[in-house]
Design a protein around this motif. Structure first.
Motif: not given
Ligand SMILES: Nc1nc2c([nH]c(=O)n2[C@H]2C[C@H](O)[C@@H](COP(=O)(O)OP(=O)(O)OP(=O)(O)O)O2)c(=O)[nH]1
Ligand SMILES: [Mg+2]
Length: 144
Positions: A14-18, A49-53, A57-63
């Motif tokens: 899986r891909v993690g974005v941190v 998530e599918f289709g995210e840059s 993804c980073g901005a969404r997860e941090v938020k």
């Protein structure tokens, strides 16, 4: 097909974005509550998530995890991490980004307390221990 009848889904990477959220000489870290890396200090982040840059993804997860709004996020590096010792083996390709806050006066909130003990700023020269091992590996490879 024969394999479709089986209930056991083979594991996949899986891909993690941190995100290294930076404020002056400090970086935002929180102590994880998770089957992977429990009670170690880690960056905010999560699954692509599918289709995210990566940046979306980073901005969404941090938020979602801290309530913080980021300025523009930048790609730093990628690592390949196998968690074979964990209760359920996992494999993550982890994308590391860095960003500063959109407004530097924002205060992090612990919005997912089941996943984290709380967020705080730590001086880059005095990072807390133990760091989540993929983060530790990345810091050693990239900065030491
Ligand atoms: N949060 C976080 N994840 C990391 C770091 N280093 C690293 O390799 N990862 C990998 C392993 C994690 O299991 C994976 C996904 O992050 P996570 O475990 O926080 O996922 P999450 O529950 O927030 O995901 P989600 O369901 O909200 O999408 O990224 C790090 O410093 N912080
Ligand atoms: Mg997370």
């Amino acid at each position: 097909m024969e394999e479709m009848k089986s209930n056991t889904v083979p594991p996949v990477p899986r891909v993690g974005v941190v995100v290294f959220v930076l404020k002056g000489k400090s970086v935002l870290l929180g102590r994880r509550r998770s089957s992977i890396g429990d009670s170690t200090f880690a960056l905010p982040g999560g699954h692509l998530e599918f289709g995210e840059s990566f940046e979306e993804c980073g901005a969404r997860e941090v938020k979602e995890e801290t309530g913080l709004e980021l300025g523009k996020a930048e790609y730093l590096t990628v690592t390949n991490n196998l968690f074979l010792e964990e209760p359920k083996p996992a494999h993550y390709v982890t994308i590391f980004l860095r960003a500063v806050l959109a407004d530097p006066n924002q205060v992090p909130q612990n919005l997912e307390p089941h996943k984290c003990d709380g967020w705080d700023w730590y001086d880059w020269d005095k990072l807390p221990q133990p760091l989540f091992w993929p983060l530790d590996k990345m810091v050693v490879i990239s900065f030491c």
